[in-house]
Design a protein around this motif. Structure first.
Motif, PDB file in Angstrom:
ATOM      1  N   ARG A  72     -20.476 -83.465  75.906  1.00 63.42           N
ATOM      2  CA  ARG A  72     -21.516 -82.435  75.858  1.00 63.42           C
ATOM      3  C   ARG A  72     -20.969 -81.234  75.092  1.00 63.42           C
ATOM      4  O   ARG A  72     -19.917 -80.706  75.442  1.00 63.42           O
ATOM      5  N   ARG A  73     -21.662 -80.861  74.061  1.00 63.24           N
ATOM      6  CA  ARG A  73     -21.336 -79.688  73.249  1.00 63.24           C
ATOM      7  C   ARG A  73     -19.910 -79.701  72.703  1.00 63.24           C
ATOM      8  O   ARG A  73     -19.311 -78.656  72.506  1.00 63.24           O
ATOM      9  N   ARG A  91     -17.215 -79.902  73.869  1.00 60.84           N
ATOM     10  CA  ARG A  91     -16.180 -79.326  74.717  1.00 60.84           C
ATOM     11  C   ARG A  91     -16.003 -80.089  76.015  1.00 60.84           C
ATOM     12  O   ARG A  91     -14.904 -80.213  76.529  1.00 60.84           O
TER      13      ARG A  91
END
Length: 179
Positions: free
Chosen positions: A23-24, A26
């Motif tokens: 997710r994202r 990171r």
């Protein structure tokens, strides 16, 4: 924080976490046997202390066909018939990973030559079961198990296939168990 894990598993293997989602850029969703409900937990990839590597292989267990398939991308490398969890203690489904590669004889001749411990935990242990709650791919004393739903949730494989898996599959290899 749900759990804190060290660099080594409870069986003494170098800890390898299988990433099941991101997710994202990171956050990494990983599976860890210490987390209740066989659910993924999120790890901050920027927190430090992580080393990354990709595995070329994936293990796919089809419970209805009672097969274990080893894939490299879309290519089938090996396929074998396995025993799976009995109706009262079915093998859990989901995305997991190989956490440990163990000598079966160290634990019991019942496990055959080899044990590939998975990050899956059995939530439906048979009444009176004392063998622990971790799901693994391991051997069996009963060759009639192959193709049957007879275990306490583990996947039973032939020793020849297990020896090949021990040589070929690194820790952290994804394992998908489908209904």
């Amino acid at each position: 924080m749900v759990a804190r894990v060290g660099a080594v598993t409870r069986f003494g293997s170098q800890r390898a976490l299988g990433v099941v989602a991101t997710r994202r850029g990171r956050w990494l969703a990983v599976t860890e046997p210490g987390v209740e409900g066989n659910r993924a937990v999120w790890v901050d990839a920027r927190a430090g202390g992580l080393r990354y590597s990709r595995t070329a292989l994936e293990l796919d267990v089809d419970l209805s066909d009672r097969t274990l398939t080893v894939r490299r991308g879309r290519t089938v490398v090996r396929r074998t018939t396995v025993g799976v969890g009995a109706p009262d203690s079915p093998t859990p489904t989901g995305r997991f990973d190989v956490t440990d590669k163990l000598d079966g004889a160290t634990f019991s001749p019942t496990y055959g030559c080899c044990i590939l411990a998975l990050s899956a935990v059995q939530p439906n242990l048979p009444r009176g079961w004392a063998g622990g709650d971790r799901i693994a791919i391991h051997g069996t004393r009963s060759p009639s198990d192959f193709g049957q739903a007879v275990s306490a949730g583990c996947i039973h494989a032939r020793d020849s296939d297990l020896r090949w898996l021990m040589r070929s599959v690194p820790l952290g290899t994804p394992v998908v168990i489908r209904p």
